[in-house]
Design an enzyme around this catalytic site. Structure first.
Site, PDB file in Angstrom:
ATOM      1  N   GLU A  56      40.704  46.611  36.662  1.00 46.91           N
ATOM      2  CA  GLU A  56      40.709  47.511  35.504  1.00 46.91           C
ATOM      3  C   GLU A  56      39.418  47.420  34.682  1.00 46.91           C
ATOM      4  O   GLU A  56      39.438  47.373  33.457  1.00 46.91           O
ATOM      5  CB  GLU A  56      41.948  47.259  34.639  1.00 46.91           C
ATOM      6  CG  GLU A  56      43.242  47.586  35.376  1.00 46.91           C
ATOM      7  CD  GLU A  56      44.500  47.300  34.572  1.00 46.91           C
ATOM      8  OE1 GLU A  56      44.400  46.781  33.449  1.00 46.91           O
ATOM      9  OE2 GLU A  56      45.610  47.605  35.077  1.00 46.91           O
ATOM     10  N   GLU A  84      48.176  48.761  41.868  1.00 47.76           N
ATOM     11  CA  GLU A  84      49.103  48.169  40.902  1.00 47.76           C
ATOM     12  C   GLU A  84      49.869  49.295  40.222  1.00 47.76           C
ATOM     13  O   GLU A  84      49.261  50.226  39.693  1.00 47.76           O
ATOM     14  CB  GLU A  84      48.328  47.344  39.873  1.00 47.76           C
ATOM     15  CG  GLU A  84      49.188  46.617  38.846  1.00 47.76           C
ATOM     16  CD  GLU A  84      48.337  45.800  37.866  1.00 47.76           C
ATOM     17  OE1 GLU A  84      47.440  45.065  38.330  1.00 47.76           O
ATOM     18  OE2 GLU A  84      48.556  45.918  36.648  1.00 47.76           O
TER      19      GLU A  84
END
Length: 540
Positions: free
Chosen positions: A218, A336
């Site tokens: 991220e 994810e």
């Protein structure tokens, strides 16, 4: 609607309660009514069209994936600390139920990573003499925690579990190592790969099998905590590829290189692929938390809204098209997906209602050319497949297990005719050459659907036998309590066996000439083992 359809059966046992059928204008009273069911329940015919001439995609053998994270017990969200001992550094690796749960999903891909992977160093090689400690809270640090450490004895213990269970591992590497923090949320400089290289070499020399090495978590575009620009990220990914090529050489089972495991922004991903070029990235990953924050009071309404869930289809299509145009050599992964961010919400993301979102996601991902879909998480938080510490399965675990058991890798196009609250996905059947598997999701709280499958595009003159019974697996919540952490299969409660094994999931056999009856707020997997579809036939 004909009377023969309306009176399919006087009594239907699907949800743990008995539904007495009536006419189209009248609805039955339901004993022990759930707050989630409507006052009136009606019967309705529906059709699902499936084009069987050709498959549209083939997911990888490791399509079903789950994550294991580094969050310590001190990780709390909205006043709730739901991680306990789920960290890769502290979880009980010898718990028999954990081992059995992973084995039952074989071949399962396990992605090891998360926010704190970018605060982790590996006690090996040139960092072997550094003090090694667990993550501790540190208010002014990125992600709110100090640096943590993985020592090699723990790494070997983790891999002992993976080897015993046959799990395939994708490991997320620290991509912030060596960069300088210039202000809050801003890091500059290039990646220092020395610690990662020492760790990868130790892993290779220890004969530990790794399916993929991933760089960062991220940190792309709309990053969490900080962002790295796409050109710098491309330079760092190239460095990782050089390390992998140098250590693994021409090994047949050389690990994949995967990045960036972030939130999708088309322009950023396009630039990453253009800057890396061919033979660098093997897979491009993005994350999904499309339900919003774990504290959101409207999560259940979102999960049961077909319109809301369908919004994610646009992101799947955009990701597919971006990879196809700018990086056709790479696979598209969901690295994810936990539904609701900040650890999810108890009695929603770990309850039966979550399976409407999760199975719809799996079907949507497979139909949009996704190779791997990683659920956050296997253990830890309020969105886990297994309950933290006890490792007892939550409902989504059994949903994943049925997907693994029933849905093959080859995807067929399926369309529900005119019914918004009924979803359908079709694959070749897992264990039957030429067979068909269909996932049906009834999001309506007021409708019993009577479903006919309309198959078109047969490549053979024979359409298979209607005399062979079809197999049905109906999933429902006890007493239609969607916030239950228990689940029924064909009206029977699923639970681990007294000796700690995952139960066998058994279907019911139904006359193939009859329509498929799916109760309100329930899910069904249906297998036509003798469909004899040429597109699904395995040539020996």
């Amino acid at each position: 609607m004909g009377r023969a359809l309306l009176f399919l059966s006087c009594w239907i046992f699907l949800l743990g309660w008995i539904h007495e059928c009536g006419s189209a204008a009248a609805a039955a009273a339901v004993p022990g009514r759930s707050k989630f069911l409507a006052e009136k329940i009606v019967a309705k015919a529906a059709a699902v069209e499936i084009n069987t001439s050709n498959t549209i995609w083939r997911v990888s053998e490791g399509f079903l994936c789950a994550t294991l994270d580094w969050w310590p017990a001190e990780k709390c969200d909205y006043g709730t600390c739901s991680w306990k001992d789920a960290s890769l550094l502290t979880m009980d690796l010898k718990h028999p139920l954990l081992e059995n749960a992973i084995k039952a999903l074989y071949p399962l891909t396990l992605r090891l990573g998360g926010s704190l992977q970018d605060r982790l160093f590996y006690k090996v090689g040139r960092s072997a003499q550094r003090p090694c400690s667990n993550f501790v809270k540190q208010q002014n640090s990125i992600f709110g925690f100090s640096e943590g450490c993985l020592n090699m004895s723990r790494w070997l213990e983790l891999n002992s579990l993976f080897q015993r269970t046959g799990a395939s591992v994708a490991f997320g590497l620290n991509a912030l190592n060596g960069r300088q923090r210039v202000s809050k949320g801003v890091y500059s400089g290039s990646w220092d790969s020395t610690n990662a290289e020492d760790f990868i070499k130790f892993t290779h020399d220890s004969k530990i099998a790794i399916a993929a090495w991933e760089l960062g978590n991220e940190l792309s575009a709309n990053g969490v905590g900080t962002t790295i620009n796409s050109r710098q990220y491309a330079t760092d990914v190239k460095s990782l590829r050089e390390i992998i090529d140098g250590i693994y050489g021409d090994q047949i089972d050389r690990p994949m290189v995967v990045a960036p495991d972030g939130f999708f922004v088309a322009a950023w991903y396009q630039q990453l692929l253009q800057s890396t070029g061919p033979r660098v990235l093997d897979a491009v990953t993005r994350h999904i938390y499309n339900l919003g924050a774990g504290v959101d009071r409207h999560l259940i309404q979102k999960i049961l809204s077909p319109t809301y869930l369908s919004q994610e289809a646009g992101a799947f299509k955009q990701m597919r098209d971006t990879v196809s145009r700018y990086g056709p050599w790479a696979q598209a992964w969901i690295g994810e997906a936990g539904g609701a961010y900040n650890s999810g919400q108890h009695l929603v993301n770990d309850a039966f209602v979550s399976s409407f979102w999760y199975l719809d996601q799996l079907g949507m991902a497979a139909s949009h050319s996704t190779a791997v879909y990683c659920r956050q998480s296997l253990v830890g938080g309020n969105y886990a497949l297994l309950r933290t510490n006890s490792y007892n399965p939550n409902p989504d675990y059994y949903s994943a297990l049925l997907w693994k058991q029933v849905m093959g890798n080859d995807v067929l196009p399926a369309t529900v005719v005119s019914e918004t609250y009924l979803r359908a996905y079709a694959h070749c059947a897992k264990s039957n050459s030429g067979g068909l598997a269909v996932l049906l999701i009834n999001m309506s709280n007021s409708t019993v659907y009577s479903v006919r499958l309309k198959l078109s595009g047969f490549a053979k003159s024979s359409k298979g036998s209607s005399r062979t019974p079809r197999l049905e697996y109906h999933l429902s919540a006890p007493l239609t309590d969607l916030q239950s952490q228990r689940i029924h299969l064909n009206g029977k409660l699923l639970d681990v066996t007294p000796d700690g094994n995952i139960p066998v999931l058994k279907p019911i056999s139904v006359d193939s000439k009859q329509p498929i009856t799916i109760a309100p707020l329930s899910i069904a997997f249906v297998v036509l083992p003798d469909a004899k579809l040429q597109a699904c036939t395995i040539i020996e």
